[in-house]
Design a protein around this motif. Structure first.
Motif, mmCIF file in Angstrom:
data_model
loop_
_atom_site.group_PDB
_atom_site.id
_atom_site.type_symbol
_atom_site.label_atom_id
_atom_site.label_comp_id
_atom_site.label_asym_id
_atom_site.label_seq_id
_atom_site.Cartn_x
_atom_site.Cartn_y
_atom_site.Cartn_z
ATOM 1 N N ASP A 1 -38.407 -30.565 17.825
ATOM 2 C CA ASP A 1 -38.962 -31.260 16.656
ATOM 3 C C ASP A 1 -38.444 -30.664 15.348
ATOM 4 O O ASP A 1 -38.106 -31.396 14.415
ATOM 5 C CB ASP A 1 -40.493 -31.214 16.671
ATOM 6 C CG ASP A 1 -41.099 -32.097 17.739
ATOM 7 O OD1 ASP A 1 -40.422 -33.051 18.189
ATOM 8 O OD2 ASP A 1 -42.254 -31.838 18.130
ATOM 9 N N THR B 1 -36.127 -32.762 12.780
ATOM 10 C CA THR B 1 -36.598 -32.971 11.415
ATOM 11 C C THR B 1 -35.573 -32.455 10.409
ATOM 12 O O THR B 1 -35.312 -33.094 9.390
ATOM 13 C CB THR B 1 -37.945 -32.264 11.189
ATOM 14 O OG1 THR B 1 -38.898 -32.797 12.124
ATOM 15 C CG2 THR B 1 -38.454 -32.451 9.784
ATOM 16 N N ALA C 1 -32.975 -37.218 16.325
ATOM 17 C CA ALA C 1 -33.476 -36.491 17.492
ATOM 18 C C ALA C 1 -32.328 -35.822 18.242
ATOM 19 O O ALA C 1 -31.503 -36.489 18.849
ATOM 20 C CB ALA C 1 -34.231 -37.434 18.416
#
Length: 89
Positions: free
Chosen positions: A59, A63, A68
């Motif tokens: 994650d 971010t 992803a």
């Protein structure tokens, strides 16, 4: 900033190719990556003497770059030096 400069490689196959051809100066791999991928990248980066950091989660990496991904490579030595300084602090 690194992505905008065109010095970021994302995706497992592209990062492996960058490690093999010597353009990857640093690899960041998510610490929650699958076991087989972890082994593959640990072995390949050790073999080609490319620094590997496993400090971030999937994650956090996703971010940071806006898509992803579980593994990314930085190809610019200047960006790598600065990132290593920031990670050491």
């Amino acid at each position: 900033m690194i992505r905008r400069a065109g010095k970021l490689v994302t995706g497992e196959s592209f990062v492996l190719a960058a490690v093999r051809d010597g353009s990857a100066k640093l690899v960041l791999m998510a610490n929650d990556t699958g076991a087989s991928s972890q082994k593959q990248f640990r072995d390949k980066t050790a073999s080609y003497q490319v620094p590997l950091y496993e400090t971030f989660t999937k994650d956090q990496l996703s971010t940071a770059i806006g898509s992803a991904r579980t593994v990314i490579a930085i190809t610019d030595p200047g960006f790598v030096r600065k990132l290593q300084q920031l990670l050491a602090d």
